[in-house]
Write a protein that holds these residues in place. Sequence first.
Motif, short mmCIF file in Angstrom:
data_model
loop_
_atom_site.label_atom_id
_atom_site.label_comp_id
_atom_site.label_asym_id
_atom_site.label_seq_id
_atom_site.Cartn_x
_atom_site.Cartn_y
_atom_site.Cartn_z
N LEU A 243 11.67 4.05 3.61
CA LEU A 243 10.51 3.23 3.29
C LEU A 243 9.50 4.00 2.46
O LEU A 243 8.95 3.49 1.49
N THR B 131 3.21 -7.18 12.37
CA THR B 131 1.83 -7.53 12.07
C THR B 131 1.20 -6.47 11.18
O THR B 131 1.47 -5.27 11.34
N HIS C 216 10.91 -2.64 11.15
CA HIS C 216 12.04 -3.11 11.94
C HIS C 216 12.59 -4.42 11.39
O HIS C 216 13.32 -5.13 12.08
N GLY D 66 -4.14 0.67 11.43
CA GLY D 66 -3.32 0.94 12.61
C GLY D 66 -2.57 2.26 12.50
O GLY D 66 -1.57 2.46 13.17
N LEU D 67 -3.04 3.15 11.67
CA LEU D 67 -2.38 4.45 11.51
C LEU D 67 -3.15 5.49 12.30
O LEU D 67 -4.36 5.58 12.22
N LEU E 49 6.80 -3.68 8.57
CA LEU E 49 8.12 -4.12 8.15
C LEU E 49 9.24 -3.20 8.63
O LEU E 49 10.40 -3.45 8.36
N VAL F 174 18.09 -4.20 13.60
CA VAL F 174 17.79 -4.09 15.02
C VAL F 174 18.62 -5.13 15.74
O VAL F 174 18.64 -6.28 15.35
N PHE G 226 7.01 6.94 14.43
CA PHE G 226 6.56 6.44 15.73
C PHE G 226 6.76 4.93 15.82
O PHE G 226 7.28 4.41 16.80
N ALA G 227 6.35 4.24 14.76
CA ALA G 227 6.51 2.79 14.74
C ALA G 227 7.99 2.42 14.85
O ALA G 227 8.37 1.50 15.59
N ARG H 293 4.69 -0.12 8.03
CA ARG H 293 4.71 -0.09 9.50
C ARG H 293 5.04 -1.46 10.06
O ARG H 293 5.76 -1.61 11.02
N GLU I 210 -9.49 2.60 14.18
CA GLU I 210 -8.41 2.35 13.23
C GLU I 210 -7.45 1.28 13.70
O GLU I 210 -6.40 1.11 13.12
N GLY I 211 -7.78 0.56 14.73
CA GLY I 211 -6.91 -0.53 15.14
C GLY I 211 -5.57 -0.08 15.70
O GLY I 211 -4.63 -0.85 15.76
N CYS I 212 -5.49 1.16 16.14
CA CYS I 212 -4.22 1.66 16.66
C CYS I 212 -3.85 1.02 17.99
O CYS I 212 -2.68 0.83 18.29
N ASP J 200 13.94 -2.02 -0.54
CA ASP J 200 15.01 -2.27 0.42
C ASP J 200 14.52 -1.94 1.81
O ASP J 200 14.16 -0.82 2.11
N TYR K 225 3.79 -3.77 19.49
CA TYR K 225 5.18 -3.32 19.51
C TYR K 225 5.92 -3.96 20.68
O TYR K 225 5.31 -4.39 21.65
N GLY L 262 -2.28 -2.16 17.36
CA GLY L 262 -0.96 -1.86 16.82
C GLY L 262 0.02 -1.50 17.92
O GLY L 262 1.15 -1.98 17.95
#
Lengths: 229, 240, 253
Positions: free
Chosen positions: C119, C83, C152, C89-90, C150, B9, C102-103, C148, B95-97, B2, B104, B100
């Motif tokens: 989650l 994405t 939102h 991305g953590l 999903l 949002v 945070f996300a 992360r 880490e691709g942060c 779920d 947002y 990421g």
Amino acid sequence: MHSRLWCIPVAALVAAAILAVCLVAPTEETMGDAQRIVYIHVAMAWLALVGFLIVGAAGAMYLRGRNLLWDHWAQAAAELGWLCASLTLATGSLWAHAAWNTWWTWDPRLLTSFILWAAYSGYLLVRGSLDDPHRRARLGAVLAIVGVFDVPLVIMATRWFRGMHPTSPGMDPTMRLVLWLSVFSFTGLFVLLLAIRRRQLRQEGLLADLERQTPLEDRYAKERTCLPS
Amino acid sequence: MDYGARGAVGRHDKERYVTAKLWWMMHKDLASEWRARRVWPAMLLLGIVVALMFAVQMGLSPEQKQETVGSLLWLAIFFAGMLAMDRSFVAEREEGCWEGLLSYPVSPTAVYFAKLAVNAIALAAIQCVLIPLFVALSDVPLLERPWAMLAVAVLGNVGIAAIGTLLSGLAAGIRHGANLSVLLVLPLVIPVVLGAAEATRLGMEETLDAAWWRWCQLLGAFAVVFTTAGAVLFDFVVED
Amino acid sequence: MTEPNIAIQLRGLSKRFGRQEVLRDVHLDIPAGASVALTGANGAGKTTLLRCMASVLRPTAGEVRWFGRSAWRNPDARRLIGTVAHQSGLYPHLTLRENLVFAARMCDVPKPLRRADELLSSLGLQASADRTPAEVSQGMRQRVALARGLIHDPAILFLDEPFSGLDVAGTQWLCGLLDELHALERTVCFAVHDPDMVRRLADTVLELRSGRVEHHDVAALKPDAQAREDANLSLAGASGFNGLRCAGCGRAA
């Protein structure tokens, strides 16, 4: 093509300026003939500054429309400007040695020239480490715009700091005339070289586009068919 | 699984709660640094080592020391600060942060301000360590007028952080860019280093004259110009 | 004017890295609720196309729209997408829960703490919630990375090679998740290597070959594939052989 036409008058102007510097300008009392460096030095300093403004403006125009043609102007101006900045430092250093018997001093205008030279060098280094033309143009533009906003602040800071550079040397009218001639003719040379270099860069860009559109296999295939049977 | 109703949002048209996002981004950076303890110790160590090196050189008379300490202090602050700014960007890219973060619903300008704030805090930490250290090592009355020193420290701090954040972000995207960033920033930050050094020196004089105020105005102008420039240009820096 | 149920619209999308042209003039309309698989060899440009669609990478030319809204320089529109990239991305020094919180905060999710906990419990990671990413397995990290993306509840989800590094259980779980998303009419666009996964999950397949989006097939394995094909699966006209042609359905709209 038109640049070939412009070569002649510009060359004539520069030659006239150099002759004027050597022969027409009166010898200065305290420094003697060494003072004649200032005619070149001022022209180079002026061009280094103008060049930087061109890089910044061209960078801003690139960011607006993402047209690489603006970036060619920026690169050409940066290369020439770097040269002018280096020559400013070199001629300034020679002048300093002749005037104060030291190769370098930390005074306002020399410091500003050095900062300008360092900014140019940084810009060219950043460009040099990026391969993708659009990325190079974009990051270069950001750096150039930052630099352009910085220059007035640098000038203010260095001016308020104590220094020994002559502010405006009380110049003889003939000297002033020769100075103007020198600045004018070297500006003409700068503009000419800028136009030529920019055209070179544009042609390189077009060639790269052309290469990209023709796949490698086809190019070789075409070559093979041209061989005599 | 779920994962909430479709309307979890609201489909708003304006970016909301930017201030909250700024706060949480800063919190994330500071919390990460507190736990990792990777950047700040190196940064403080660099500042202290530079300060000690300068102190060793200073076999000077008190008047001469007062003349030079401002420049040495601000150079130490600058180099230590650049270390922090660089490493914070580089750390985020692993880490691709970083990608990421940019994916947002937050504008790059907000990211810039968050990074700027964190870097300013780091610089403040350096200043809190180095200023007393210089007072102790060189015995100059840096804190004779504490509020004057504070004003100069804040203005210089914001100026260095503004331009350092923008250019570290730029250099972080370039291969071997970390080596470049100090090189790029140093010539451009001279007005701040010079101005702050002069203002620090003048702050130790008997009376505060117009010159001190003029330098503060320059520092303020620098801070305003580059915070604005950074906010606008950061959009272009983060495009890939 | 874009029809409201076109989730992703690409017009004239090109991407060049220096001399190498990775994407050339891509035109694409992906309807809402579609499940799109991007296939192709390594280096074909799948990740690049995905990143351009997710507006993480700026294309050299062309535009991307999500539900009619421009994807570029539009932070609000990013609420529509989620994405999940190759890297997790953590943040390495934040716990899993803190990463998700945070996300959630960045995506304006109401009650972020509760949502993160929800989650984590649906992922079965409640026990590890207070561990950092380095302290949990790769599979768990990948699940959290998905969470992360999903958090939102985005209408469009982009996944880059989501099955790499997952064991059998993880793969099954992910397939179930994607089925659920499909049932809820979310648009999913994912890049995969494995043709089995493509057959299992996708109703539209885009193949990239040497940087060119050459053709696309309608996978015929799903029972209602035909119905979906007759629905709003339109493909905008392409310029020359570089564009996208609907070889399977014989339409080049």
